[in-house]
Design a protein around this motif. Structure first.
Motif, PDB file in Angstrom:
ATOM      1  N   SER A   1       0.819  -1.210   0.000  1.00 27.49           N
ATOM      2  CA  SER A   1       0.000   0.000   0.000  1.00 27.49           C
ATOM      3  C   SER A   1       0.854   1.261   0.000  1.00 27.49           C
ATOM      4  N   ARG A   2       2.109   1.137   0.389  1.00 24.20           N
ATOM      5  CA  ARG A   2       3.006   2.295   0.447  1.00 24.20           C
ATOM      6  C   ARG A   2       3.664   2.586  -0.903  1.00 24.20           C
ATOM      7  N   VAL A   3       3.535   1.682  -1.862  1.00 24.79           N
ATOM      8  CA  VAL A   3       4.157   1.856  -3.175  1.00 24.79           C
ATOM      9  C   VAL A   3       3.311   2.825  -3.999  1.00 24.79           C
ATOM     10  N   ALA A   4       3.951   3.868  -4.506  1.00 20.44           N
ATOM     11  CA  ALA A   4       3.235   4.858  -5.315  1.00 20.44           C
ATOM     12  C   ALA A   4       2.834   4.231  -6.643  1.00 20.44           C
ATOM     13  N   GLY A   5       1.562   4.384  -7.011  1.00 25.95           N
ATOM     14  CA  GLY A   5       1.078   3.807  -8.247  1.00 25.95           C
ATOM     15  C   GLY A   5       1.124   4.768  -9.416  1.00 25.95           C
ATOM     16  N   ARG A   6       1.126   6.054  -9.128  1.00 21.87           N
ATOM     17  CA  ARG A   6       1.181   7.044 -10.204  1.00 21.87           C
ATOM     18  C   ARG A   6       1.861   8.305  -9.696  1.00 21.87           C
ATOM     19  N   ASN A   7       2.210   9.165 -10.635  1.00 21.62           N
ATOM     20  CA  ASN A   7       2.959  10.386 -10.331  1.00 21.62           C
ATOM     21  C   ASN A   7       4.275  10.096  -9.607  1.00 21.62           C
ATOM     22  N   THR A   8       4.915   9.018 -10.008  1.00 18.24           N
ATOM     23  CA  THR A   8       6.211   8.690  -9.429  1.00 18.24           C
ATOM     24  C   THR A   8       7.262   9.651  -9.986  1.00 18.24           C
ATOM     25  N   LYS A   9       8.401   9.686  -9.353  1.00 19.93           N
ATOM     26  CA  LYS A   9       9.468  10.569  -9.801  1.00 19.93           C
ATOM     27  C   LYS A   9       9.874  10.279 -11.255  1.00 19.93           C
ATOM     28  N   PRO A  10      10.057   9.000 -11.650  1.00 23.47           N
ATOM     29  CA  PRO A  10      10.388   8.739 -13.059  1.00 23.47           C
ATOM     30  C   PRO A  10       9.295   9.218 -14.019  1.00 23.47           C
ATOM     31  N   GLU A  11       8.016   9.037 -13.657  1.00 23.00           N
ATOM     32  CA  GLU A  11       6.929   9.516 -14.518  1.00 23.00           C
ATOM     33  C   GLU A  11       6.977  11.033 -14.652  1.00 23.00           C
ATOM     34  N   ARG A  12       7.180  11.723 -13.545  1.00 27.26           N
ATOM     35  CA  ARG A  12       7.237  13.190 -13.584  1.00 27.26           C
ATOM     36  C   ARG A  12       8.415  13.658 -14.422  1.00 27.26           C
TER      37      ARG A  12
END
Length: 165
Positions: A15-26
């Motif tokens: 649940s702590r894993v970011a699913g979107r808007n991660t640093k690589p995506e940004r």
């Protein structure tokens, strides 16, 4: 009882894993915008496309997935390691992730979409990533690359645009 605790612990970790808007995506979105591409971000509210691609370029009928090397098992990458404890769980999880990625790409291609995958480790070389984006996403309006791309400036712009995470 220990089995329940480990399942609860795994659930909490996931649940702590970011699913979107991660640093690589940004970073990829900032880079695309900086070199002149316009796109949309396909979030959970937009259910039109299978698999929720990270970036959608509707004019080019192209989607971009920004994959983490660990979660999506980038072949030959040093970041695609398997945890030493509970390996059966992790191997099954990773196998399902790769299978889901393949199914999603096939579904998008059947709908006429072009799919592009950018691996997290590829973002270490901004110049190479820029060249790849320009070569794989050709433009009719004759896009020319900026003379230089300063990595630190790009990261600072990305953080300013999308907030620090």
């Amino acid at each position: 009882m220990p089995d329940k605790i480990s399942k609860l612990h795994r659930s909490w970790i996931m649940s702590r894993v970011a699913g979107r808007n991660t640093k690589p995506e940004r970073l990829v979105r900032s880079l695309l915008h900086r070199i002149g591409y316009r796109f949309t971000v396909n979030g959970p509210k937009n259910k039109k496309l299978p698999g929720r691609p990270d970036i959608v370029l509707p004019a080019r009928k192209t989607v971009i997935f920004v994959h983490g090397c660990f979660w999506h098992r980038h072949a030959g990458c040093k970041h695609a390691t398997t945890p030493k404890s509970n390996t059966a769980y992790w191997q099954a999880k990773f196998r399902r992730n790769v299978e889901r990625d393949r199914e999603t790409m096939q579904a998008l291609q059947r709908l006429g979409w072009r799919c592009m995958v950018i691996w997290e480790c590829e973002l270490k070389d901004i110049e190479a990533m820029t060249a790849r984006l320009v070569s794989e996403l050709p433009r009719a309006d004759g896009l020319e690359l900026p003379d230089t791309l300063d990595d630190q400036q790009l990261v600072a712009e990305t953080q300013a645009l999308y907030g620090k995470r």
